[in-house]
Design a protein around this motif. Structure first.
Motif, PDB file in Angstrom:
ATOM      1  N   LEU A  10       0.819  -1.201   0.000  1.00  0.00           N
ATOM      2  CA  LEU A  10       0.000   0.000   0.000  1.00  0.00           C
ATOM      3  C   LEU A  10       0.858   1.259   0.000  1.00  0.00           C
ATOM      4  N   PRO A  13      -0.534   4.247   3.622  1.00  0.00           N
ATOM      5  CA  PRO A  13      -1.880   3.832   4.040  1.00  0.00           C
ATOM      6  C   PRO A  13      -2.352   4.501   5.333  1.00  0.00           C
ATOM      7  N   VAL A  81      -9.562  -2.904   1.783  1.00  0.00           N
ATOM      8  CA  VAL A  81      -8.561  -1.961   1.313  1.00  0.00           C
ATOM      9  C   VAL A  81      -9.070  -1.297   0.049  1.00  0.00           C
ATOM     10  N   ASP A  91      -3.573   5.052  -0.113  1.00  0.00           N
ATOM     11  CA  ASP A  91      -4.506   3.956   0.084  1.00  0.00           C
ATOM     12  C   ASP A  91      -5.118   4.001   1.476  1.00  0.00           C
ATOM     13  N   VAL A  93      -7.172   1.685   4.527  1.00  0.00           N
ATOM     14  CA  VAL A  93      -7.597   0.413   5.110  1.00  0.00           C
ATOM     15  C   VAL A  93      -8.846   0.719   5.929  1.00  0.00           C
TER      16      VAL A  93
END
Length: 401
Positions: A10, A13, A81, A91, A93
């Motif tokens: 990622l 993140p 995700v 990104d 989560v």
């Protein structure tokens, strides 16, 4: 050790979490995470074992038919995700579930294990509380943290709350002790119209999250839903003179308290959001789709400071200006930490019975609320998990009334 297979590496993140139940008045927080998951087409990669954390007599499993085959969905917490592109790819989560019934420390440690394996740099936990805020004004959203350095760098409040807490407070403290930066964002939901959904509060949380992580969030139909929700409450309030009078009292107190908030910093933040929506990339809504009443850059649902969790006894119009100013001053001390509210405690029909119930609850709890307003956390049950709830707003435990 948690081993993740099939999850790509990622980019910067951020973990965004929300939990149904005690910390989710009007389902505003859990709906915000569900919106992110839907708009960005999140892919579920893990689910916690429901047997470890949930009492199935409190959060019951559901049975459904899939092509004539009966299947069971167990209450749990799932992680997904989403890959966000654009000029500044980042990104997310997403953690969405129900407040666990047991083993909270193990629950938080398991989530932190996922955060460690995925390289999460920041955890943002969303919550919603019942507050003495009018539905006609922008939803107050407060950002709090237990980390003094993070409070300074991200312009947040440092929580000093002492009292009962929910899973949001426990997870935030677990992140702090593990050395993971964590922030809680709390939206204040009007206590007299607390039943879900509340798209206006959901939209306010997403706007604040957008500012915090500096990325454009597609809003979809939320702006229109928020307008429709407010118009509906306006109509209900107009049908009852007592409700209308109470709302006007809250409006006057809120407007007086927030005069200093019309600062250059607040205006600059709003204008930056407008420019990001006009020029920024990212999937979802077109440029300029931020919720407004008249189309100008000023946000229809601009973030503001949090309000007191439980309302004081409202001043009648014949009350003195001095009394109004005193109540306004008290109301401006926002709850800055753990907070939540019960959707079933005060009702949302906007009828005369609802108004009287709200004022009675406010009168009974005002002394306790004032004596503990220095605390920064309020909590309550939204009842979203089991269909019923009890209000426990702020440090004044109204469910004990």
């Amino acid at each position: 050790m948690i081993e993740l297979e099939g999850v790509p590496e990622l980019v910067d993140p951020v973990m965004v979490a929300a939990f149904e139940g005690w910390n989710d008045a009007g389902d505003a927080a859990s709906t915000a995470v569900a919106h992110l998951d839907r708009e960005w087409k999140g892919e579920v990669f893990a689910a916690l074992d429901a047997e470890d954390y949930y009492d199935f007599q409190v959060n019951r499993p559901t049975v459904w038919l899939d092509g004539g085959v009966r299947k069971i969905t167990w209450p749990t917490t799932r992680l997904s995700v989403v890959r966000v592109g654009g000029e500044k790819p980042r990104d997310l989560v997403l953690v969405r579930g129900i407040e666990p019934s047991m083993r909270w420390r193990s629950f938080c440690n398991e989530l932190l294990g996922f955060a460690h394996e995925l390289g999460v740099e920041l955890v943002v936990i969303l919550g919603a509380l019942l507050g003495d805020t009018p539905h006609t004004r922008p939803v107050p959203v407060s950002g709090v943290t237990s980390d003094p350095d993070l409070a300074r760098t991200m312009d947040l409040e440092e929580t000093k709350y002492e009292g009962p807490t929910g899973i949001v407070g426990i997870l935030q403290e677990a992140c702090t002790h593990a050395g993971v930066p964590a922030v809680s964002l709390w939206a204040a939901v009007p206590h007299y119209v607390s039943q879900p959904p509340n798209p206006k509060a959901t939209l306010a949380l997403l706007n604040r999250l957008e500012d915090l992580i500096d990325m454009r969030i597609p809003l979809g139909e939320l702006p229109e839903d928020a307008r429709a929700w407010q118009l509906g409450v306006d109509q209900l309030a107009a049908e009852d003179s007592e409700v209308a009078e109470y709302v006007q009292t809250l409006e006057e107190a809120r407007d007086t308290a927030e005069l200093p908030e019309a600062s250059g910093e607040a205006i600059a933040r709003e204008f930056e959001r407008y420019l990001r929506r006009r020029d920024g990339g990212g999937p979802g809504s077109p440029p300029g789709s931020h919720a407004t009443e008249s189309g100008d850059p000023a946000s229809y649902l601009r973030d503001g400071p949090g309000g007191r969790v439980r309302p004081p006894k409202p001043q009648r119009p014949e009350a003195t200006d001095e009394a109004t100013e005193d109540d306004t001053s008290d109301s401006s001390e926002s709850s800055e930490g753990d907070a939540s509210g019960a959707s079933g405690a005060t009702g949302s029909s906007g009828t005369k019975g609802t108004s009287r119930s709200s004022e009675a609850s406010a009168s009974e709890t005002s002394d306790a609320s004032d004596s503990e307003s220095s605390g920064s956390e309020s909590s309550g049950s939204s009842g979203s998990g089991s269909g019923s709830g009890s209000s426990d707003s702020g440090s004044s435990d109204s469910s004990e009334d």
